[in-house]
Design a protein around this motif. Structure first.
Motif, PDB file in Angstrom:
ATOM      1  N   GLU A 162     -52.179 -42.644  64.209  1.00  0.00           N
ATOM      2  CA  GLU A 162     -52.426 -43.490  63.040  1.00  0.00           C
ATOM      3  C   GLU A 162     -51.112 -43.940  62.409  1.00  0.00           C
ATOM      4  OE1 GLU A 162     -54.539 -43.345  58.633  1.00  0.00           O
ATOM      5  OE2 GLU A 162     -54.629 -41.577  59.910  1.00  0.00           O
ATOM      6  N   ARG A 163     -50.174 -43.027  62.291  1.00  0.00           N
ATOM      7  CA  ARG A 163     -48.872 -43.374  61.713  1.00  0.00           C
ATOM      8  C   ARG A 163     -48.127 -44.365  62.604  1.00  0.00           C
ATOM      9  NH1 ARG A 163     -46.699 -37.587  59.204  1.00  0.00           N
ATOM     10  NH2 ARG A 163     -48.266 -37.491  57.546  1.00  0.00           N
ATOM     11  N   VAL A 164     -48.190 -44.133  63.915  1.00  0.00           N
ATOM     12  CA  VAL A 164     -47.547 -45.061  64.853  1.00  0.00           C
ATOM     13  C   VAL A 164     -48.109 -46.462  64.648  1.00  0.00           C
ATOM     14  CG1 VAL A 164     -47.315 -45.686  67.295  1.00  0.00           C
ATOM     15  CG2 VAL A 164     -46.992 -43.305  66.585  1.00  0.00           C
ATOM     16  N   GLN A 165     -49.428 -46.564  64.560  1.00  0.00           N
ATOM     17  CA  GLN A 165     -50.055 -47.878  64.397  1.00  0.00           C
ATOM     18  C   GLN A 165     -49.643 -48.543  63.079  1.00  0.00           C
ATOM     19  OE1 GLN A 165     -51.519 -49.455  66.875  1.00  0.00           O
ATOM     20  NE2 GLN A 165     -51.017 -47.611  68.033  1.00  0.00           N
ATOM     21  N   LYS A 166     -49.595 -47.763  62.000  1.00  0.00           N
ATOM     22  CA  LYS A 166     -49.199 -48.313  60.706  1.00  0.00           C
ATOM     23  C   LYS A 166     -47.765 -48.827  60.757  1.00  0.00           C
ATOM     24  CE  LYS A 166     -52.227 -45.730  57.644  1.00  0.00           C
ATOM     25  NZ  LYS A 166     -52.497 -46.111  56.280  1.00  0.00           N
ATOM     26  N   LEU A 167     -46.891 -48.050  61.360  1.00  0.00           N
ATOM     27  CA  LEU A 167     -45.490 -48.458  61.448  1.00  0.00           C
ATOM     28  C   LEU A 167     -45.326 -49.681  62.353  1.00  0.00           C
ATOM     29  CD1 LEU A 167     -43.899 -44.911  61.537  1.00  0.00           C
ATOM     30  CD2 LEU A 167     -43.578 -46.619  59.737  1.00  0.00           C
ATOM     31  N   LYS A 168     -46.025 -49.694  63.473  1.00  0.00           N
ATOM     32  CA  LYS A 168     -45.968 -50.851  64.370  1.00  0.00           C
ATOM     33  C   LYS A 168     -46.471 -52.107  63.662  1.00  0.00           C
ATOM     34  CE  LYS A 168     -46.287 -48.735  68.939  1.00  0.00           C
ATOM     35  NZ  LYS A 168     -47.115 -48.580  70.167  1.00  0.00           N
ATOM     36  N   ALA A 169     -47.510 -51.953  62.845  1.00  0.00           N
ATOM     37  CA  ALA A 169     -48.121 -53.099  62.169  1.00  0.00           C
ATOM     38  C   ALA A 169     -47.157 -53.808  61.217  1.00  0.00           C
ATOM     39  CB  ALA A 169     -49.374 -52.653  61.416  1.00  0.00           C
ATOM     40  N   ILE A 170     -46.143 -53.078  60.722  1.00  0.00           N
ATOM     41  CA  ILE A 170     -45.185 -53.719  59.815  1.00  0.00           C
ATOM     42  C   ILE A 170     -43.860 -54.053  60.526  1.00  0.00           C
ATOM     43  CG2 ILE A 170     -46.225 -52.721  57.741  1.00  0.00           C
ATOM     44  CD1 ILE A 170     -43.755 -50.810  57.618  1.00  0.00           C
ATOM     45  N   GLY A 171     -43.856 -53.881  61.834  1.00  0.00           N
ATOM     46  CA  GLY A 171     -42.665 -54.263  62.595  1.00  0.00           C
ATOM     47  C   GLY A 171     -41.579 -53.211  62.664  1.00  0.00           C
ATOM     48  N   PHE A 172     -41.951 -51.956  62.547  1.00  0.00           N
ATOM     49  CA  PHE A 172     -40.982 -50.860  62.605  1.00  0.00           C
ATOM     50  C   PHE A 172     -40.329 -50.831  63.976  1.00  0.00           C
ATOM     51  CE2 PHE A 172     -39.658 -46.423  63.064  1.00  0.00           C
ATOM     52  CZ  PHE A 172     -39.064 -46.177  61.831  1.00  0.00           C
ATOM     53  N   GLN A 173     -39.012 -50.678  64.003  1.00  0.00           N
ATOM     54  CA  GLN A 173     -38.274 -50.569  65.258  1.00  0.00           C
ATOM     55  C   GLN A 173     -37.985 -49.093  65.530  1.00  0.00           C
ATOM     56  OE1 GLN A 173     -34.841 -53.042  64.628  1.00  0.00           O
ATOM     57  NE2 GLN A 173     -35.931 -54.869  65.289  1.00  0.00           N
ATOM     58  N   TRP A 174     -38.392 -48.634  66.700  1.00  0.00           N
ATOM     59  CA  TRP A 174     -38.279 -47.204  67.015  1.00  0.00           C
ATOM     60  C   TRP A 174     -36.851 -46.804  67.356  1.00  0.00           C
ATOM     61  CZ3 TRP A 174     -42.098 -44.758  65.088  1.00  0.00           C
ATOM     62  CH2 TRP A 174     -43.328 -45.392  64.969  1.00  0.00           C
ATOM     63  N   SER A 175     -36.004 -47.758  67.639  1.00  0.00           N
ATOM     64  CA  SER A 175     -34.581 -47.447  67.798  1.00  0.00           C
ATOM     65  C   SER A 175     -33.792 -48.471  66.987  1.00  0.00           C
ATOM     66  CB  SER A 175     -34.179 -47.487  69.270  1.00  0.00           C
ATOM     67  OG  SER A 175     -34.500 -48.730  69.850  1.00  0.00           O
TER      68      SER A 175
ATOM     69  N   GLN B 245     -39.352 -38.157  65.058  1.00  0.00           N
ATOM     70  CA  GLN B 245     -40.700 -37.627  65.293  1.00  0.00           C
ATOM     71  C   GLN B 245     -41.421 -38.409  66.391  1.00  0.00           C
ATOM     72  OE1 GLN B 245     -42.111 -34.783  64.036  1.00  0.00           O
ATOM     73  NE2 GLN B 245     -40.037 -34.473  63.237  1.00  0.00           N
ATOM     74  N   TYR B 246     -41.197 -39.705  66.435  1.00  0.00           N
ATOM     75  CA  TYR B 246     -41.792 -40.543  67.476  1.00  0.00           C
ATOM     76  C   TYR B 246     -41.232 -40.148  68.843  1.00  0.00           C
ATOM     77  CZ  TYR B 246     -43.280 -44.706  70.029  1.00  0.00           C
ATOM     78  OH  TYR B 246     -43.839 -45.578  70.939  1.00  0.00           O
ATOM     79  N   ARG B 247     -39.922 -39.929  68.910  1.00  0.00           N
ATOM     80  CA  ARG B 247     -39.290 -39.510  70.163  1.00  0.00           C
ATOM     81  C   ARG B 247     -39.899 -38.192  70.643  1.00  0.00           C
ATOM     82  NH1 ARG B 247     -34.562 -39.420  68.460  1.00  0.00           N
ATOM     83  NH2 ARG B 247     -34.338 -37.202  68.155  1.00  0.00           N
ATOM     84  N   LEU B 248     -40.084 -37.236  69.719  1.00  0.00           N
ATOM     85  CA  LEU B 248     -40.713 -35.968  70.095  1.00  0.00           C
ATOM     86  C   LEU B 248     -42.124 -36.182  70.621  1.00  0.00           C
ATOM     87  CD1 LEU B 248     -39.587 -33.687  67.119  1.00  0.00           C
ATOM     88  CD2 LEU B 248     -38.762 -33.600  69.489  1.00  0.00           C
ATOM     89  N   LEU B 249     -42.859 -37.048  69.968  1.00  0.00           N
ATOM     90  CA  LEU B 249     -44.224 -37.360  70.407  1.00  0.00           C
ATOM     91  C   LEU B 249     -44.207 -37.923  71.824  1.00  0.00           C
ATOM     92  CD1 LEU B 249     -47.264 -37.673  69.550  1.00  0.00           C
ATOM     93  CD2 LEU B 249     -46.665 -40.005  68.877  1.00  0.00           C
ATOM     94  N   GLN B 250     -43.286 -38.833  72.094  1.00  0.00           N
ATOM     95  CA  GLN B 250     -43.175 -39.439  73.427  1.00  0.00           C
ATOM     96  C   GLN B 250     -42.814 -38.410  74.491  1.00  0.00           C
ATOM     97  OE1 GLN B 250     -44.398 -42.098  73.945  1.00  0.00           O
ATOM     98  NE2 GLN B 250     -44.148 -43.427  72.235  1.00  0.00           N
ATOM     99  N   GLU B 251     -42.080 -37.389  74.090  1.00  0.00           N
ATOM    100  CA  GLU B 251     -41.666 -36.331  75.023  1.00  0.00           C
ATOM    101  C   GLU B 251     -42.734 -35.255  75.175  1.00  0.00           C
ATOM    102  OE1 GLU B 251     -37.986 -35.000  73.317  1.00  0.00           O
ATOM    103  OE2 GLU B 251     -36.907 -36.815  73.901  1.00  0.00           O
ATOM    104  N   GLY B 252     -43.832 -35.400  74.448  1.00  0.00           N
ATOM    105  CA  GLY B 252     -44.913 -34.414  74.538  1.00  0.00           C
ATOM    106  C   GLY B 252     -44.636 -33.145  73.756  1.00  0.00           C
ATOM    107  N   LYS B 253     -43.697 -33.210  72.839  1.00  0.00           N
ATOM    108  CA  LYS B 253     -43.340 -32.048  72.024  1.00  0.00           C
ATOM    109  C   LYS B 253     -44.067 -32.105  70.690  1.00  0.00           C
ATOM    110  CE  LYS B 253     -38.802 -31.677  74.171  1.00  0.00           C
ATOM    111  NZ  LYS B 253     -37.358 -31.757  73.959  1.00  0.00           N
ATOM    112  N   GLN B 254     -44.029 -30.988  69.966  1.00  0.00           N
ATOM    113  CA  GLN B 254     -44.677 -30.924  68.653  1.00  0.00           C
ATOM    114  C   GLN B 254     -44.028 -31.939  67.715  1.00  0.00           C
ATOM    115  OE1 GLN B 254     -44.848 -27.046  66.923  1.00  0.00           O
ATOM    116  NE2 GLN B 254     -45.809 -27.759  65.054  1.00  0.00           N
ATOM    117  N   SER B 255     -44.877 -32.704  67.037  1.00  0.00           N
ATOM    118  CA  SER B 255     -44.389 -33.772  66.177  1.00  0.00           C
ATOM    119  C   SER B 255     -45.362 -33.998  65.038  1.00  0.00           C
ATOM    120  CB  SER B 255     -44.248 -35.058  66.999  1.00  0.00           C
ATOM    121  OG  SER B 255     -43.991 -36.162  66.166  1.00  0.00           O
ATOM    122  N   SER B 256     -44.840 -34.419  63.899  1.00  0.00           N
ATOM    123  CA  SER B 256     -45.706 -34.779  62.777  1.00  0.00           C
ATOM    124  C   SER B 256     -46.189 -36.226  62.894  1.00  0.00           C
ATOM    125  CB  SER B 256     -44.971 -34.575  61.450  1.00  0.00           C
ATOM    126  OG  SER B 256     -43.855 -35.447  61.385  1.00  0.00           O
TER     127      SER B 256
END
Length: 114
Positions: free
Chosen positions: A100-113, A85-96
């Motif tokens: 806010e979710r990106v920030q929450k995930l980043k705050a706990i150290g989520f790795q996007w790949s 979903q993050y990849r879709l968001l980065q590509e400008g495509k429809q994404s859930s």
């Protein structure tokens, strides 16, 4: 909540109570059953997202990272899905994925790949 969601909820409550009262004509135009069910689904999806996020926080506390493997059941699938979903968001495509979710995930150290 938006006006149409509130009106849809009012219509749902009236019908559930067996009321035949109609809403005023402007409100009736705004009443949209598809929107009503869609908003309920979005609410359910948001609640499920929060539950999985909390599970991910617990996973991180136990394992030291947020990399739940895909074969780790629902949480693993969810982590994989968040990356997609993050990849879709980065590509400008429809994404859930929301900011806010990106920030929450980043705050706990989520790795996007992985």
């Amino acid at each position: 909540q938006s006006k149409s969601i509130l009106i849809s909820d009012k219509r749902y409550e009236q019908e559930a109570a067996g009321s035949k009262d109609s809403l005023d004509s402007e409100s009736t135009e705004d009443c949209n059953w598809r929107g009503h069910y869609s908003s309920r689904r979005q609410n359910d999806d948001a609640q499920k997202w929060i539950v999985r996020f909390q599970e991910l926080q617990s996973f991180k506390a136990k394992h030291g990272n947020c990399n739940a493997p895909q074969n780790a059941g629902k949480l693993g699938y969810w982590v994989h899905n968040q990356r997609g979903q993050y990849r879709l968001l980065q590509e400008g495509k429809q994404s859930s994925m929301s900011d806010e979710r990106v920030q929450k995930l980043k705050a706990i150290g989520f790795q996007w790949s992985p």
